[in-house]
Write a protein that holds these residues in place. Sequence first.
Motif, short mmCIF file in Angstrom:
data_model
loop_
_atom_site.label_atom_id
_atom_site.label_comp_id
_atom_site.label_asym_id
_atom_site.label_seq_id
_atom_site.Cartn_x
_atom_site.Cartn_y
_atom_site.Cartn_z
N ARG A 16 51.31 41.51 47.07
CA ARG A 16 51.15 40.98 45.72
C ARG A 16 49.71 40.55 45.49
O ARG A 16 48.98 40.24 46.42
CB ARG A 16 52.10 39.83 45.46
N LEU B 139 47.50 37.78 43.38
CA LEU B 139 47.59 36.50 42.70
C LEU B 139 46.38 36.27 41.81
O LEU B 139 45.26 36.66 42.15
CB LEU B 139 47.66 35.35 43.71
N LYS B 140 46.62 35.63 40.70
CA LYS B 140 45.56 35.13 39.83
C LYS B 140 45.84 33.64 39.71
O LYS B 140 46.78 33.24 39.01
CB LYS B 140 45.60 35.82 38.47
N GLY B 141 45.07 32.87 40.44
CA GLY B 141 45.43 31.45 40.59
C GLY B 141 46.70 31.39 41.42
O GLY B 141 46.76 31.94 42.51
N LYS B 142 47.72 30.78 40.87
CA LYS B 142 49.01 30.70 41.57
C LYS B 142 50.03 31.68 41.01
O LYS B 142 51.18 31.72 41.43
CB LYS B 142 49.56 29.28 41.48
N LYS B 143 49.62 32.50 40.04
CA LYS B 143 50.53 33.42 39.37
C LYS B 143 50.44 34.83 39.96
O LYS B 143 49.35 35.37 40.13
CB LYS B 143 50.18 33.46 37.88
N THR B 144 51.59 35.41 40.28
CA THR B 144 51.63 36.79 40.74
C THR B 144 51.42 37.71 39.54
O THR B 144 52.15 37.61 38.55
CB THR B 144 52.98 37.11 41.40
#
Length: 93
Positions: A5, A7-12
Amino acid sequence: FRFFRVLKGKKTISTILLFKRNTETGIYLLSTQTTERGKGIGSWITASAIDTAISEGCRDFVLHSTPLGFPVYRKLGFEECNEYGIYWLMGKR
């Protein structure tokens, strides 16, 4: 199975799943968030997953693609070898 995966920050924002069997690997479930498409993320995660599999001894790769994903795989060197339809039965009979 191997799951990758991005991630962008904490977002997948992108995922891909590999299923390895001996030297063969199936590529499944590539997805990228709509807002992140067109930035090369799908190509990057696919190439990274393939590189990892090659380093682990995999040599042959197979996948099924939607029309949306086809250009991603074509740019990575995949060639179309078969075309078929998929049909779903929704709801009750």
